[in-house]
Design a protein around this motif. Sequence first.
Motif, PDB file in Angstrom:
ATOM      1  N   ILE A 164       0.806  -1.218   0.000  1.00 29.22           N
ATOM      2  CA  ILE A 164       0.000   0.000   0.000  1.00 29.22           C
ATOM      3  C   ILE A 164       0.844   1.275   0.000  1.00 29.22           C
ATOM      4  N   GLY A 165       2.142   1.159  -0.241  1.00 29.84           N
ATOM      5  CA  GLY A 165       2.960   2.359  -0.330  1.00 29.84           C
ATOM      6  C   GLY A 165       4.375   2.108   0.143  1.00 29.84           C
ATOM      7  N   SER A 166       5.212   3.109   0.002  1.00 27.73           N
ATOM      8  CA  SER A 166       6.588   3.052   0.495  1.00 27.73           C
ATOM      9  C   SER A 166       6.772   4.145   1.539  1.00 27.73           C
ATOM     10  N   ILE A 167       7.555   3.843   2.556  1.00 27.75           N
ATOM     11  CA  ILE A 167       7.720   4.733   3.694  1.00 27.75           C
ATOM     12  C   ILE A 167       9.186   5.116   3.845  1.00 27.75           C
ATOM     13  N   ASP A 168       9.426   6.377   4.178  1.00 27.34           N
ATOM     14  CA  ASP A 168      10.795   6.853   4.374  1.00 27.34           C
ATOM     15  C   ASP A 168      10.738   8.177   5.135  1.00 27.34           C
ATOM     16  N   CYS A 169      11.925   8.717   5.460  1.00 28.25           N
ATOM     17  CA  CYS A 169      12.025   9.963   6.217  1.00 28.25           C
ATOM     18  C   CYS A 169      12.860  10.989   5.467  1.00 28.25           C
ATOM     19  N   MET A 170      12.543  12.259   5.666  1.00 27.43           N
ATOM     20  CA  MET A 170      13.266  13.383   5.079  1.00 27.43           C
ATOM     21  C   MET A 170      13.648  14.355   6.186  1.00 27.43           C
ATOM     22  N   HIS A 171      14.870  14.901   6.128  1.00 32.87           N
ATOM     23  CA  HIS A 171      15.335  15.864   7.117  1.00 32.87           C
ATOM     24  C   HIS A 171      15.189  17.281   6.575  1.00 32.87           C
ATOM     25  N   TRP A 172      14.709  18.186   7.403  1.00 33.53           N
ATOM     26  CA  TRP A 172      14.603  19.600   7.062  1.00 33.53           C
ATOM     27  C   TRP A 172      15.478  20.385   8.029  1.00 33.53           C
ATOM     28  N   GLU A 173      16.491  21.045   7.486  1.00 33.35           N
ATOM     29  CA  GLU A 173      17.430  21.766   8.343  1.00 33.35           C
ATOM     30  C   GLU A 173      16.737  22.932   9.051  1.00 33.35           C
TER      31      GLU A 173
END
Length: 309
Positions: free
Chosen positions: A50-59
């Motif tokens: 049902i989807g792919s999961i990941d993380c993104m960093h915002w400075e």
Amino acid sequence: MGETTARKCLAKFCEGVIKQYEAEYLRSLTDEDLRKILYRNEHRGFPGMIGSIDCMHWEWKKCPNAWKGQYCGRNKNATLILEAVADEDLWIWHSFFGIPGSCNDLNVLYRSSVFNDVLQGRAPPVKFTVNGHEYNLAYYLTDGIYPNWATFVQGFTHPQTPKKKLFADRKAGARKNVERAFGVLQARFAIIRQPALAYDEDILADIIKTCIIIHNMIVQDERDTYKNADVIRRYYEKDVASKNPRRRHQASTSATVNDDEPFQFQTGRPININNYLEKRDALRDRRTHQSLKDDLIEHIWQKFGDNNP
């Protein structure tokens, strides 16, 4: 316009967008959404995904000095983490923002609400068949840092056999959905491409949420123009009609929403602790994880391998 006035206008704009559009463009998966996602992913070789999961960093450039230590990761810059789940159209249907950048994806997962609907019995029950075996939990494609749970499927860093290599290639192509979503999100909104200048973490959360809402608006408006969109829609509607003319939203795939088990989306319903613990154990079952992964490897080899046209 003065800097202070501009920031106040931005805060008011974000507040208005969230109040007006959050319920529609940051909603959990509905029955119809889930059926379409399952249908599309089955044709890509991943039934039940049902989807792919990941993380993104915002400075966070304006992070207060007293907090900077807890928000700094390996790059020594203070960051905040956005966890998201995206589908093939880049629709972001889950987001979780605000965890300090010193955490990794696994720490974020343990605080995330991504499984709340499943654990609390509010998510539509899903059943699918892979390589002749039946499973009753939808799953996500992830990278190697995530645990070996029944709801996660990772690839191989160094595949040694043709079957595993094909699986790793297909999985990598499908998992890039969320990475593409992050890239498109940053390309569209310079405010999250550049370091954050606000001092208040709540304002940053509103900015991220507003950007995701507008991003999903654009996806909804443009998804019919995507490559193969017409082909997928025609086949989906054809399968719906051939399966049951009275059920216009039920696709004939091995991954389906189980209509025999009613579900509700009410958030105020009391939680049965025993059911909660059973579902939690099922989510984290390592044996199911390994069985599912082995079946997916065989399924993809049979569907896309060299022995098939």
